[in-house]
Design a protein around this motif. Structure first.
Motif, short mmCIF file in Angstrom:
data_model
loop_
_atom_site.label_atom_id
_atom_site.label_comp_id
_atom_site.label_asym_id
_atom_site.label_seq_id
_atom_site.Cartn_x
_atom_site.Cartn_y
_atom_site.Cartn_z
N GLU A 267 13.30 -1.92 -30.96
CA GLU A 267 13.75 -2.56 -32.21
C GLU A 267 14.99 -3.42 -31.97
OE1 GLU A 267 14.36 0.49 -35.09
OE2 GLU A 267 12.23 0.87 -35.42
N ILE A 268 15.95 -2.89 -31.22
CA ILE A 268 17.17 -3.65 -30.92
C ILE A 268 16.83 -4.83 -30.01
CG2 ILE A 268 19.45 -3.58 -29.85
CD1 ILE A 268 19.62 -0.64 -30.64
N LYS A 269 15.91 -4.62 -29.08
CA LYS A 269 15.50 -5.70 -28.19
C LYS A 269 14.85 -6.83 -28.98
CE LYS A 269 12.43 -6.79 -24.32
NZ LYS A 269 11.40 -6.27 -23.36
N SER A 270 14.01 -6.48 -29.97
CA SER A 270 13.35 -7.49 -30.81
C SER A 270 14.38 -8.28 -31.60
CB SER A 270 12.35 -6.82 -31.75
OG SER A 270 11.32 -6.18 -31.02
N ALA A 271 15.40 -7.55 -32.15
CA ALA A 271 16.46 -8.22 -32.90
C ALA A 271 17.27 -9.14 -32.00
CB ALA A 271 17.37 -7.18 -33.54
N LEU A 272 17.49 -8.70 -30.78
CA LEU A 272 18.24 -9.49 -29.80
C LEU A 272 17.49 -10.78 -29.46
CD1 LEU A 272 20.45 -9.94 -27.64
CD2 LEU A 272 19.13 -8.46 -26.10
N ILE A 273 16.20 -10.66 -29.19
CA ILE A 273 15.38 -11.84 -28.84
C ILE A 273 15.30 -12.81 -30.01
CG2 ILE A 273 13.04 -12.60 -28.24
CD1 ILE A 273 12.80 -10.02 -26.57
N HIS A 274 15.23 -12.24 -31.24
CA HIS A 274 15.17 -13.09 -32.44
C HIS A 274 16.44 -13.94 -32.55
CE1 HIS A 274 14.26 -14.30 -36.57
NE2 HIS A 274 15.52 -13.99 -36.87
N ILE A 275 17.59 -13.33 -32.33
CA ILE A 275 18.87 -14.06 -32.39
C ILE A 275 18.94 -15.10 -31.27
CG2 ILE A 275 21.35 -13.82 -31.96
CD1 ILE A 275 21.35 -11.33 -33.64
N MET A 276 18.52 -14.72 -30.08
CA MET A 276 18.56 -15.64 -28.95
C MET A 276 17.66 -16.86 -29.18
SD MET A 276 20.74 -14.35 -26.81
CE MET A 276 20.43 -15.20 -25.28
N ASP A 277 16.49 -16.63 -29.77
CA ASP A 277 15.54 -17.73 -29.99
C ASP A 277 15.91 -18.62 -31.17
OD1 ASP A 277 13.97 -16.95 -27.88
OD2 ASP A 277 12.60 -15.72 -29.08
N ASN A 278 16.50 -18.02 -32.20
CA ASN A 278 16.76 -18.78 -33.42
C ASN A 278 18.21 -19.27 -33.56
OD1 ASN A 278 14.12 -18.49 -35.21
ND2 ASN A 278 14.44 -16.51 -34.24
N GLU A 279 19.16 -18.44 -33.22
CA GLU A 279 20.57 -18.82 -33.37
C GLU A 279 21.16 -19.41 -32.08
OE1 GLU A 279 22.98 -15.81 -35.17
OE2 GLU A 279 21.36 -15.14 -36.52
N LYS A 280 20.51 -19.13 -30.97
CA LYS A 280 20.91 -19.66 -29.66
C LYS A 280 22.40 -19.48 -29.36
CE LYS A 280 17.17 -23.06 -29.55
NZ LYS A 280 16.78 -24.46 -29.31
N PRO A 281 22.89 -18.25 -29.37
CA PRO A 281 24.30 -18.02 -29.07
C PRO A 281 24.67 -18.36 -27.62
CG PRO A 281 23.11 -15.94 -29.16
CD PRO A 281 22.16 -16.99 -29.65
N PHE A 282 23.65 -18.44 -26.76
CA PHE A 282 23.89 -18.74 -25.35
C PHE A 282 24.43 -20.15 -25.13
CE2 PHE A 282 19.43 -19.53 -26.34
CZ PHE A 282 19.25 -20.85 -25.93
N LEU A 283 24.34 -21.01 -26.15
CA LEU A 283 24.87 -22.37 -26.03
C LEU A 283 26.40 -22.37 -25.99
CD1 LEU A 283 22.52 -24.31 -28.48
CD2 LEU A 283 22.32 -24.07 -26.00
N ASN A 284 26.98 -21.27 -26.43
CA ASN A 284 28.45 -21.12 -26.37
C ASN A 284 28.86 -20.73 -24.96
OD1 ASN A 284 31.15 -20.52 -26.67
ND2 ASN A 284 30.83 -18.74 -27.98
N PRO A 285 29.57 -21.60 -24.24
CA PRO A 285 29.94 -21.30 -22.85
C PRO A 285 30.85 -20.09 -22.70
CG PRO A 285 31.11 -23.25 -23.63
CD PRO A 285 30.09 -22.91 -24.67
N GLU A 286 31.50 -19.69 -23.80
CA GLU A 286 32.42 -18.55 -23.74
C GLU A 286 31.78 -17.27 -24.28
OE1 GLU A 286 35.94 -19.66 -25.82
OE2 GLU A 286 36.54 -21.17 -24.36
N LEU A 287 30.45 -17.28 -24.39
CA LEU A 287 29.75 -16.10 -24.89
C LEU A 287 29.97 -14.92 -23.95
CD1 LEU A 287 27.73 -14.95 -27.00
CD2 LEU A 287 25.90 -15.57 -25.39
N SER A 288 30.32 -13.80 -24.54
CA SER A 288 30.52 -12.57 -23.77
C SER A 288 29.68 -11.46 -24.37
CB SER A 288 32.00 -12.16 -23.78
OG SER A 288 32.40 -11.79 -25.09
N LEU A 289 29.63 -10.37 -23.66
CA LEU A 289 28.88 -9.21 -24.14
C LEU A 289 29.42 -8.74 -25.49
CD1 LEU A 289 26.74 -6.98 -23.31
CD2 LEU A 289 28.69 -5.66 -22.47
#
Length: 379
Positions: free
Chosen positions: A268-290
């Motif tokens: 469930e958490i993995k699905s929520a994580l993938i949803h955020i990654m695909d739709n909100e694309k937080p990885f575009l932030n170069p300063e993204l941290s855990l």
């Protein structure tokens, strides 16, 4: 000529210590104090060597003996400069004093021998014994430097590996430059040991000039990387505690990692994580941290790390940069993005370094970005 080279090396070292202490770029001021102390130790060693080659002081021998104590301080000082680069908020501990115990013992013995020498002038055989003792101490000094350098190198290696557990961009916190400094210190020590054991400078006049040139090059090498260092932002107390837990658990991944949640909750958490990654694309932030990504999911960074490690079989760094590479591939293939250079695309998808972008892209696709772009243009 050799005296001139020694003077030049000592002067350059003192200038470097001043530049680091002045901290023109205002980076890592607390940490730099240890590094300045290390550079000053090198200066004192070079200054002591210069005194041995001159008749500048009538009390030169006594001065040399006491300045020689610095030889047994420089290695632990360098080790602590590395440790404080890795953990800037580290507090000094009582056991840390033991690293300087040997230097303290040498100081006591020198003081006692000086008192004895005042009452009983040294004989010819005493001078021969002193030469043997000096040779032994030179070997001990070299071994001490080697041991501390190896320990420092291992600490940096572990630190570099642990960075991948909680940051997506290591360019600001990378300490590979410090690894190069460690290697440089080992090379300088090796040359110094060869010179002192085999007395090459006395046999071959040119060797002393070559050795001084190597020392000078080493100082310039250390100067370049130490002055080039970037501002480092240490973890706060809460983040440090969470990372310590993640690191301790990641070291047990080859065995049986502790199960934090059920398989159903993990999915469930993995699905929520993938949803955020695909739709909100937080990885575009170069300063993204855990920690930042965990806050978006409203879970702890410890739990997010567990989900990425066990649900995706990747660490945080691999997970985020995989998304960045996929986004870069889409942009390279998009005709509407042809106005952007490959470096422009790298910045757009969250990379801060051309080298990291090229290396990560090649590892993911077996092609460099330029090769990938060329093959898609042909298609």
């Amino acid at each position: 000529m050799d005296q001139l080279m020694s003077f030049f090396v000592a002067g350059t070292t003192l200038l470097l210590a001043f530049l680091i202490f002045a901290n023109i770029n205002q980076t890592n001021s607390k940490v730099n104090r240890w590094f300045v102390f290390f550079i000053l130790c090198i200066f004192l060693i070079q200054f002591n060597d210069l005194l041995e080659k001159t008749e500048f002081l009538k009390i030169r021998r006594i001065t040399n003996d006491f300045l020689g104590i610095v030889d047994f301080i420089v290695a632990p000082v360098f080790y602590f400069s590395v440790i404080y680069f890795i953990t800037p908020n580290r507090k000094w501990q009582i056991r840390d004093h033991f690293h300087f115990a040997f230097a303290f013992i040498i100081l006591v013995l020198l003081s006692i021998s000086l008192l004895i020498e005042i009452k009983n002038p040294p004989r010819a055989e005493d001078k021969e014994n002193a030469a043997i003792i000096i040779t032994v101490f030179n070997l001990v000094f070299s071994c001490q430097v080697a041991v501390y350098c190896i320990a420092a190198y291992r600490e940096i290696t572990v630190y570099q590996k642990n960075l991948l557990l909680y940051t997506s961009d290591t360019s600001e916190t990378n300490l590979k430059w410090l690894q190069k400094v460690v290697v440089c210190v080992l090379i300088i020590t090796g040359v110094w040991l060869i010179d002192n054991v085999f007395k090459l400078a006395k046999i071959y006049a040119f060797f002393d000039i070559i050795a001084s040139a190597i020392y000078l090059f080493g100082i310039f090498y250390i100067s370049y990387f130490s002055l080039k260092q970037k501002k480092y932002y240490p973890l706060n107390k809460q983040e440090k505690e969470q990372i310590d837990t993640i690191i301790s658990e990641s070291s047990d991944l080859e065995g049986k990692p502790k199960k934090l949640i059920s398989d159903k909750d993990l999915q469930e958490i993995k699905s929520a994580l993938i949803h955020i990654m695909d739709n909100e694309k937080p990885f575009l932030n170069p300063e993204l941290s855990l920690f930042k990504l965990a806050s978006q999911l409203d879970i702890s960074s410890h739990l997010l790390s567990y989900v990425i490690n066990n649900g995706c079989d990747e660490n945080f760094y691999q997970f985020i940069n995989r998304y960045r590479i996929e986004e870069a591939k889409k942009m390279i293939q998009d005709p509407g993005m042809q106005y952007l250079s490959l470096m422009g695309i790298a910045f757009e998808v969250g990379f801060n370094s051309k080298t990291v972008f090229n290396t990560t892209f090649k590892k993911s696709t077996n092609q460099t970005p330029s090769e990938f772009k060329k093959s898609n243009l042909l298609i």
